[in-house]
Design a protein around this motif. Sequence first.
Motif, PDB file in Angstrom:
ATOM      1  N   PHE A 160       0.817  -1.196   0.000  1.00 28.46           N
ATOM      2  CA  PHE A 160       0.000   0.000   0.000  1.00 28.46           C
ATOM      3  C   PHE A 160       0.861   1.260   0.000  1.00 28.46           C
ATOM      4  O   PHE A 160       2.077   1.210   0.064  1.00 28.46           O
ATOM      5  N   ALA A 205      -2.900   2.535  -4.314  1.00 27.95           N
ATOM      6  CA  ALA A 205      -3.386   1.897  -3.089  1.00 27.95           C
ATOM      7  C   ALA A 205      -2.897   2.710  -1.895  1.00 27.95           C
ATOM      8  O   ALA A 205      -1.719   3.043  -1.811  1.00 27.95           O
ATOM      9  N   ALA A 243      -7.288   9.125  -3.488  1.00 26.41           N
ATOM     10  CA  ALA A 243      -6.886   8.253  -4.588  1.00 26.41           C
ATOM     11  C   ALA A 243      -6.964   8.994  -5.914  1.00 26.41           C
ATOM     12  O   ALA A 243      -6.056   8.890  -6.759  1.00 26.41           O
ATOM     13  N   ARG A 264      -8.804   1.643   4.055  1.00 28.10           N
ATOM     14  CA  ARG A 264      -7.944   1.673   2.885  1.00 28.10           C
ATOM     15  C   ARG A 264      -8.689   2.299   1.717  1.00 28.10           C
ATOM     16  O   ARG A 264      -9.915   2.264   1.654  1.00 28.10           O
ATOM     17  N   GLY A 284      -8.303   3.055  -2.754  1.00 27.85           N
ATOM     18  CA  GLY A 284      -7.581   2.698  -3.967  1.00 27.85           C
ATOM     19  C   GLY A 284      -8.290   3.214  -5.195  1.00 27.85           C
ATOM     20  O   GLY A 284      -9.436   3.678  -5.141  1.00 27.85           O
ATOM     21  N   LEU A 288      -9.441  -4.577  -4.845  1.00 27.53           N
ATOM     22  CA  LEU A 288      -8.630  -3.363  -4.916  1.00 27.53           C
ATOM     23  C   LEU A 288      -8.083  -2.957  -3.553  1.00 27.53           C
ATOM     24  O   LEU A 288      -6.972  -2.430  -3.461  1.00 27.53           O
ATOM     25  N   GLN A 335      -1.050  -4.650  -5.807  1.00 31.10           N
ATOM     26  CA  GLN A 335      -1.470  -4.028  -7.060  1.00 31.10           C
ATOM     27  C   GLN A 335      -1.223  -4.927  -8.269  1.00 31.10           C
ATOM     28  O   GLN A 335      -2.047  -4.994  -9.189  1.00 31.10           O
TER      29      GLN A 335
END
Length: 306
Positions: A17, A36, A63, A178, A180, A214, A219
């Motif tokens: 990440f 990410a 993001a 998180r 992304g 995701l 990734q």
Amino acid sequence: MQDTEQDADTQVDVPVFDQIQRFLFDATNVRGEIVALDKAYAEVLDRHSYPQAISRQLGEMLAAAALLTETIKLDGTLTLEVRGNGVVRQLMAESNPGGELRAIARLSDEAVLPTDEASLMELIGQGQIVITLDPRDGKRYQGIVAIDQDNLAGCLESYFSQSEQLPTRLWLMADGHRAGGVMLQQLPNDASNQDPDAWERVTHLAETLKAEELLTLDQQDVLHRLYHEETVRIFDPKALRFGCTCSRERLGAALHSIQAEELRQIVADQGELSTQCHFCHTRYSFSAAEIESIIEDPDAGSPVVH
């Protein structure tokens, strides 16, 4: 560091990440980016107590800001701002080429906390998105698009469509922990493009992307799941982190724009002038003597503090 090409299914010893990676599809006119965020996103939320719906929107904003900054290769600051008349008056995210990100939300004075699943339009109401490019050298540029979609990705796609730039698709996801995003762009056609159907095919495959994938997978694993039948070149990742651009110098310059009488009255009432950065909560205090220096000379707003 120069870009190094890697196979989509090659395992690389890099952090999962807080990074962004460019990729492209060989023999086509399609390129992309995948981002990410983990700690950089958490540091934004740790400084505030936002409802879940707003935390999710800020994750998507972060993001998107990272994707846009990397796409246009801006040597300066990119600001993505959502303004409206709803429960949330403002959402803002900033990014720069150094990989620093920050974000903030401002609620209306009489805000009724939204449900966890509230959409962007439900939070903002009637409003607009402002994209500001502030290069170190050159003129400042702003682009504006109305909020006519339920989500940020759709609004940004409308912006690219209206501004007659490259055909662009975005997928943005966040869960309060998180965040992304994936961005695909179709470049102008030329002799190197040997696959005229690539754009329709790779965007269709991206539509199958799930938030769980995701937000939890490496990734390269995400790209392999989506495009294991495509020839994908992945470039070295770029690290991202939380970073705030506040400073005594910048605050001193901002204070210089306030009426001298108002500044002196604050100092008379409180003994000093104390202010706090909205993004990172760093507190700055200015004595009566420092305020007088700022009134006379904005460049004097950065005295050495022992």
